[in-house]
Design an enzyme around this catalytic site. Sequence first.
Site, short mmCIF file in Angstrom:
data_model
loop_
_atom_site.label_atom_id
_atom_site.label_comp_id
_atom_site.label_asym_id
_atom_site.label_seq_id
_atom_site.Cartn_x
_atom_site.Cartn_y
_atom_site.Cartn_z
N CYS A 49 0.84 -1.20 0.00
CA CYS A 49 0.00 0.00 0.00
C CYS A 49 0.88 1.25 0.00
O CYS A 49 1.64 1.48 0.95
CB CYS A 49 -0.91 -0.03 1.23
SG CYS A 49 -1.85 1.49 1.48
N CYS A 72 0.30 3.50 3.03
CA CYS A 72 0.87 2.94 4.27
C CYS A 72 2.37 3.20 4.34
O CYS A 72 2.91 3.50 5.42
CB CYS A 72 0.59 1.44 4.32
SG CYS A 72 -1.16 1.00 4.34
#
Length: 264
Positions: free
Chosen positions: A57, A60
């Site tokens: 991600c 993230c």
Amino acid sequence: MEFHVSTCTLFIGIVFLFSQTSASSIGPKSHTILITDNNWNKLLKGEWMVEFMAPWCPACQGFKETWESYATWAEDLDINVAVVDVTDNPGLSGRFLVTSLPTIFHVKDGIFRQYQGPRITGDLISFIEDKRWDKVIPVSWWFSPDSLMMSSLSLFFKAAMFIRSLYSTMTDEYGIPEWGCYVIFALATLLCGFILGLIMVFLVDLLLSTRYFAPPQPPKHVPMPTNQVKEEMEKDDESDIVDDTKDVKGIETVRQRNPQVVEN
């Protein structure tokens, strides 16, 4: 003597460079606690801030440095800062109903609240210091991660990831075509349904068994003796004769009293 000193100096330099190389390869020590499917019950005690993330991600990865910086304040804030990798722990993503990444939860004494504030270290710190979490509506008991429904959902997520990994293994390693995988999964589903159906029928028959009652039988006709049958027939004939006599007498009586009415 000079040779000995230079040798010692070279040895110390090599050791120093090796230690620096090892330290740089290991990297700084993380202050976050790793939560998995096996130890997630730790969240039910104490106060926690938990981030759900995935290595693939981009958001993230951009938030990783901020979260690590926030974790250094854990001791001062008297909380635990944790991280969950949903790739390795798909059951937790289903248990917490995570739909976007990164997702942050605040947990205090088994009460779960989702953090919706800015993802900045200062705001994360004030969220705990000023007890802003007290103004956030907690997750209802029905959707609480420790409820029966969310535990069941966690099992479904694990099963889905297992089937996905099995599908990848069948196509990549064994070279089975996609339609072949679908046929195998369909047959496996039918077989599992058949087995579960047999188990349910067995349990119902075992727990709710009923006794078999034979339907009532009609009474058997017992033939009467021949003599008795004749007597019954004679009685019926006599009764018919008496009734006819009564009718004749009644008509004669009516004729005597009012012959015009009877003729009409």
